[in-house]
Design a protein around this motif. Structure first.
Motif, PDB file in Angstrom:
ATOM      1  N   GLN A  69       0.833  -1.206   0.000  1.00  0.00           N
ATOM      2  CA  GLN A  69       0.000   0.000   0.000  1.00  0.00           C
ATOM      3  C   GLN A  69       0.868   1.257   0.000  1.00  0.00           C
ATOM      4  N   ARG A  70       1.939   1.202  -0.738  1.00  0.00           N
ATOM      5  CA  ARG A  70       2.842   2.328  -0.936  1.00  0.00           C
ATOM      6  C   ARG A  70       3.186   2.439  -2.410  1.00  0.00           C
ATOM      7  N   LEU A  71       3.656   3.617  -2.819  1.00  0.00           N
ATOM      8  CA  LEU A  71       4.166   3.774  -4.173  1.00  0.00           C
ATOM      9  C   LEU A  71       5.593   3.270  -4.254  1.00  0.00           C
ATOM     10  N   ILE A  72       5.921   2.600  -5.332  1.00  0.00           N
ATOM     11  CA  ILE A  72       7.292   2.197  -5.573  1.00  0.00           C
ATOM     12  C   ILE A  72       8.087   3.438  -5.974  1.00  0.00           C
ATOM     13  N   THR A  73       9.324   3.552  -5.531  1.00  0.00           N
ATOM     14  CA  THR A  73      10.143   4.718  -5.856  1.00  0.00           C
ATOM     15  C   THR A  73      10.840   4.534  -7.201  1.00  0.00           C
ATOM     16  N   LEU A  74      11.382   5.632  -7.715  1.00  0.00           N
ATOM     17  CA  LEU A  74      12.129   5.568  -8.962  1.00  0.00           C
ATOM     18  C   LEU A  74      13.331   4.642  -8.820  1.00  0.00           C
ATOM     19  N   GLN A  75      14.015   4.723  -7.680  1.00  0.00           N
ATOM     20  CA  GLN A  75      15.197   3.886  -7.464  1.00  0.00           C
ATOM     21  C   GLN A  75      14.832   2.407  -7.379  1.00  0.00           C
ATOM     22  N   GLU A  76      13.729   2.109  -6.700  1.00  0.00           N
ATOM     23  CA  GLU A  76      13.288   0.712  -6.602  1.00  0.00           C
ATOM     24  C   GLU A  76      12.910   0.164  -7.974  1.00  0.00           C
ATOM     25  N   THR A  77      12.279   0.994  -8.800  1.00  0.00           N
ATOM     26  CA  THR A  77      11.894   0.553 -10.136  1.00  0.00           C
ATOM     27  C   THR A  77      13.120   0.337 -11.011  1.00  0.00           C
ATOM     28  N   GLN A  78      14.106   1.218 -10.892  1.00  0.00           N
ATOM     29  CA  GLN A  78      15.327   1.095 -11.687  1.00  0.00           C
ATOM     30  C   GLN A  78      16.026  -0.234 -11.419  1.00  0.00           C
ATOM     31  N   ARG A  79      15.949  -0.710 -10.174  1.00  0.00           N
ATOM     32  CA  ARG A  79      16.604  -1.978  -9.828  1.00  0.00           C
ATOM     33  C   ARG A  79      15.907  -3.182 -10.448  1.00  0.00           C
ATOM     34  N   LEU A  80      14.715  -2.999 -10.971  1.00  0.00           N
ATOM     35  CA  LEU A  80      13.972  -4.105 -11.581  1.00  0.00           C
ATOM     36  C   LEU A  80      14.272  -4.280 -13.067  1.00  0.00           C
ATOM     37  N   VAL A  81      15.018  -3.344 -13.655  1.00  0.00           N
ATOM     38  CA  VAL A  81      15.398  -3.472 -15.064  1.00  0.00           C
ATOM     39  C   VAL A  81      16.897  -3.717 -15.135  1.00  0.00           C
ATOM     40  N   PRO A  82      17.378  -4.374 -16.186  1.00  0.00           N
ATOM     41  CA  PRO A  82      18.802  -4.697 -16.291  1.00  0.00           C
ATOM     42  C   PRO A  82      19.675  -3.445 -16.336  1.00  0.00           C
ATOM     43  N   ALA A  83      20.897  -3.589 -15.860  1.00  0.00           N
ATOM     44  CA  ALA A  83      21.874  -2.508 -15.972  1.00  0.00           C
ATOM     45  C   ALA A  83      22.078  -2.198 -17.451  1.00  0.00           C
ATOM     46  N   GLY A  84      22.103  -0.930 -17.773  1.00  0.00           N
ATOM     47  CA  GLY A  84      22.221  -0.534 -19.173  1.00  0.00           C
ATOM     48  C   GLY A  84      20.938   0.038 -19.731  1.00  0.00           C
ATOM     49  N   VAL A  85      19.819  -0.226 -19.028  1.00  0.00           N
ATOM     50  CA  VAL A  85      18.540   0.381 -19.386  1.00  0.00           C
ATOM     51  C   VAL A  85      18.265   1.479 -18.372  1.00  0.00           C
ATOM     52  N   VAL A  86      18.281   2.717 -18.826  1.00  0.00           N
ATOM     53  CA  VAL A  86      18.082   3.855 -17.931  1.00  0.00           C
ATOM     54  C   VAL A  86      16.594   4.183 -17.860  1.00  0.00           C
ATOM     55  N   LEU A  87      16.062   4.169 -16.652  1.00  0.00           N
ATOM     56  CA  LEU A  87      14.653   4.515 -16.444  1.00  0.00           C
ATOM     57  C   LEU A  87      14.534   6.029 -16.334  1.00  0.00           C
ATOM     58  N   MET A  88      13.927   6.650 -17.331  1.00  0.00           N
ATOM     59  CA  MET A  88      13.756   8.096 -17.337  1.00  0.00           C
ATOM     60  C   MET A  88      12.677   8.497 -16.330  1.00  0.00           C
ATOM     61  N   GLU A  89      12.861   9.642 -15.697  1.00  0.00           N
ATOM     62  CA  GLU A  89      11.866  10.142 -14.755  1.00  0.00           C
ATOM     63  C   GLU A  89      10.518  10.355 -15.436  1.00  0.00           C
ATOM     64  N   ASP A  90      10.544  10.791 -16.694  1.00  0.00           N
ATOM     65  CA  ASP A  90       9.290  11.004 -17.430  1.00  0.00           C
ATOM     66  C   ASP A  90       8.497   9.713 -17.532  1.00  0.00           C
ATOM     67  N   ASP A  91       9.166   8.611 -17.900  1.00  0.00           N
ATOM     68  CA  ASP A  91       8.478   7.331 -18.039  1.00  0.00           C
ATOM     69  C   ASP A  91       7.957   6.840 -16.694  1.00  0.00           C
ATOM     70  N   TYR A  92       8.723   7.074 -15.639  1.00  0.00           N
ATOM     71  CA  TYR A  92       8.296   6.679 -14.298  1.00  0.00           C
ATOM     72  C   TYR A  92       7.010   7.412 -13.912  1.00  0.00           C
ATOM     73  N   LEU A  93       6.982   8.729 -14.108  1.00  0.00           N
ATOM     74  CA  LEU A  93       5.810   9.513 -13.732  1.00  0.00           C
ATOM     75  C   LEU A  93       4.589   9.174 -14.584  1.00  0.00           C
ATOM     76  N   LEU A  94       4.801   9.006 -15.883  1.00  0.00           N
ATOM     77  CA  LEU A  94       3.676   8.675 -16.759  1.00  0.00           C
ATOM     78  C   LEU A  94       3.123   7.285 -16.443  1.00  0.00           C
ATOM     79  N   GLY A  95       3.994   6.382 -16.025  1.00  0.00           N
ATOM     80  CA  GLY A  95       3.533   5.063 -15.588  1.00  0.00           C
ATOM     81  C   GLY A  95       2.670   5.154 -14.346  1.00  0.00           C
ATOM     82  N   LEU A  96       3.012   6.089 -13.439  1.00  0.00           N
ATOM     83  CA  LEU A  96       2.213   6.273 -12.230  1.00  0.00           C
ATOM     84  C   LEU A  96       0.857   6.886 -12.549  1.00  0.00           C
ATOM     85  N   TYR A  97       0.817   7.770 -13.542  1.00  0.00           N
ATOM     86  CA  TYR A  97      -0.482   8.293 -13.984  1.00  0.00           C
ATOM     87  C   TYR A  97      -1.383   7.137 -14.416  1.00  0.00           C
TER      88      TYR A  97
END
Length: 251
Positions: free
Chosen positions: A105-133
């Motif tokens: 019952q919490r939001l996942i953080t940008l850092q926590e989400t970044q750890r779920l994708v392989p190294a070399g794939v940069v999670l942009m803040e824009d994509d993170y926020l739009l995913g939360l929308y």
């Protein structure tokens, strides 16, 4: 000289097509993760083993797809193909944030989400926020389904964290409050409405997502109001049927 240009263009188109195909496959798998998660009924609570098994398989496939395009997203290419990979990343953020919310019952953080994708794939803040929308739409479906099947709003005890990962939530007496999904949706709406996206790359996408987000929250509020107000006129043990089922099916 022109043969060199031709080779470079061919390589560019090949990379672009690989990224687009991987993004589409990631989107499809993420949607299937969300379908599985919508079978959950309680928050915050561990997911049923059948759902966990399904999520584990699909997330492994998504990781493999991300890994396959890591060589195509290095250096300047990370920006060059950002618009091509963005739809898949946003859908993945939506899926893992929904999973995280159901469990904690919490939001996942940008850092926590970044750890779920392989190294070399940069999670942009824009994509993170739009995913939360987009997450708001899934929370709407989850809330309305919960009301339709259980006759109450899904919610849990947030004695440890607010939805944004802040401090404790306390009532006037200093005790821990129960937070339901409507309160969390209102909190999200307030945070999004307080965000200024003008002048940035988010501007063109945020306006339409903001309108959809507000509509989703209002639908949950109206359904909850109807359940509470009309519920006082119904006998104890009554469970919503036809009207609420129509609301669920319409979404």
């Amino acid at each position: 000289m022109f043969s060199t240009f031709r080779i470079e263009l061919d390589e560019h188109h090949d990379r672009r097509e690989r990224v687009i195909k991987a993004s589409r496959d990631i989107t499809a798998l993420s949607k299937k993760m969300i379908f599985s998660l919508q079978r959950a009924r309680d928050i915050p609570a561990p997911l049923p083993s059948s759902i966990v098994a399904d999520l584990t398989t699909r997330q492994a496939n998504i990781t493999e797809l991300f890994s396959s395009i890591v060589p195509d997203l290095q250096g300047l290419n990370a920006w060059r193909y950002q618009r091509q990979v963005s739809p898949g990343v946003q859908e993945f953020v939506e899926a893992v944030s929904f999973q995280h919310y159901l469990i904690t019952q919490r939001l996942i953080t940008l850092q926590e989400t970044q750890r779920l994708v392989p190294a070399g794939v940069v999670l942009m803040e824009d994509d993170y926020l739009l995913g939360l929308y987009d997450l708001v739409g899934e929370l709407m479906r989850f809330a309305i389904t919960g009301m339709a099947t259980g006759g109450k709003l899904p919610g849990g005890d947030s004695r440890n964290d607010e939805i944004q990962g802040g401090g404790k939530v306390e009532d006037d007496l200093g005790g821990a409050q129960k937070r339901d999904v409507v309160q969390d949706l209102r909190e999200l709406r307030m945070r999004f409405e307080g965000m200024d996206a003008r002048g940035g790359t988010l501007g063109r996408d945020v306006d339409k997502k903001m309108e959809v987000m507000r509509t989703c929250v209002e639908k949950v509020e109206n359904t909850a109001y109807g359940m509470i107000i009309r519920g006082r006129e119904r006998p104890k043990g009554w469970v919503p049927e036809d009207r609420f089922q129509e609301v669920v099916e319409s979404h």
